[in-house]
Design a protein around this motif. Sequence first.
Motif, PDB file in Angstrom:
ATOM      1  N   LYS A  20      63.029  55.039  68.767  1.00 10.73           N
ATOM      2  CA  LYS A  20      63.981  55.650  69.584  1.00 10.73           C
ATOM      3  C   LYS A  20      64.889  56.720  68.909  1.00 10.73           C
ATOM      4  O   LYS A  20      65.593  57.476  69.367  1.00 10.73           O
ATOM      5  CB  LYS A  20      64.870  54.842  70.456  1.00 10.73           C
ATOM      6  N   GLU A  45      63.180  58.993  76.663  1.00 11.43           N
ATOM      7  CA  GLU A  45      62.126  57.994  76.793  1.00 11.43           C
ATOM      8  C   GLU A  45      60.907  58.575  77.472  1.00 11.43           C
ATOM      9  O   GLU A  45      59.828  57.876  77.640  1.00 11.43           O
ATOM     10  CB  GLU A  45      62.808  56.754  77.496  1.00 11.43           C
ATOM     11  N   GLU A  68      61.836  49.082  68.081  1.00 12.68           N
ATOM     12  CA  GLU A  68      63.283  49.656  68.069  1.00 12.68           C
ATOM     13  C   GLU A  68      64.106  49.110  66.855  1.00 12.68           C
ATOM     14  O   GLU A  68      63.690  48.271  66.075  1.00 12.68           O
ATOM     15  CB  GLU A  68      63.792  49.025  69.405  1.00 12.68           C
ATOM     16  N   LEU A 126      57.535  52.389  72.822  1.00 19.59           N
ATOM     17  CA  LEU A 126      58.818  51.766  73.098  1.00 19.59           C
ATOM     18  C   LEU A 126      58.855  50.456  72.503  1.00 19.59           C
ATOM     19  O   LEU A 126      60.076  49.824  72.793  1.00 19.59           O
ATOM     20  CB  LEU A 126      59.153  51.661  74.729  1.00 19.59           C
TER      21      LEU A 126
END
Length: 272
Positions: free
Chosen positions: A99, A253, A264, A261
């Motif tokens: 991210k 996102e 992280e 996803l």
Amino acid sequence: MPIEKGDIVRIAYTAKLEDGTVIDTTDEKIAKEFGIYSEDYRYGDVYVIVGERNVVEGFEEDLIGKEVGYKGTVKVPPEKAFGEYDPEKKEVISIARLKEKPRPGDRIKVGDRVGVVERVIGRRAIIDFNHPLAGKSIIFEYEIKEKVEDIAKKIEAIFMIYTGMEVKAKVEGKKAIVEVPRNFHFVPYAPLNKVSALARIFKYLDIEEVEIVERHKKAEVPSFEEVKEEKAEEKEEKTEKTEAEAKEEKTEEKGKTEDELKAEIIPEDVKS
């Protein structure tokens, strides 16, 4: 009597690397002195069920045969601490899966694995999935404070080991009655870890039944207005993030696959 497997002992310890770097301790003063203090950690003596690997293997083995009051030091080699360093546990991943852009030293989670960013080269990052202490010998300076003998105290110690919470226990024949704190079922993982505690109680103690009691007194239960006010405050805190920030996150996102996803960066405040 010498310590044996299955005994529950109360100990204090400080763990160091060979260069003297303190990496763990039960002493709050030492933790602050060496810059490893954490407000989230419960300092003070800890309980260990010898044989259940509540501490690293080499440290646990050194407890066996010792007696209450013993003070000493043991050097635990990597294979009996956090394992040998394995260069095959390094992987290269695309930073597009993250991210935010990683930096060397960041801890990141990829699927169910946690690793450390070793280097970032262009759009790729080299992740080391070895334990941070892999390949290192650990020196433990410790003292055996107590060997728990009373069955009720053993139950309390077992709950402390596996849930991190203080409980009150009493034994009636082969039945144990355990009173847990009022917030027990709201503490993350405590109800789940209760199962681990119960398994050890039935394994090591002559107990056939355990009754879990959550006791409330009228004077201690908050009024409806107090609960409502507390919930309102929590809601206000959660909505501090502006709609613009939320929209920005949603945009970032959007379009990412489920697999992307899964990777992280672990924030600094939750590193251990």
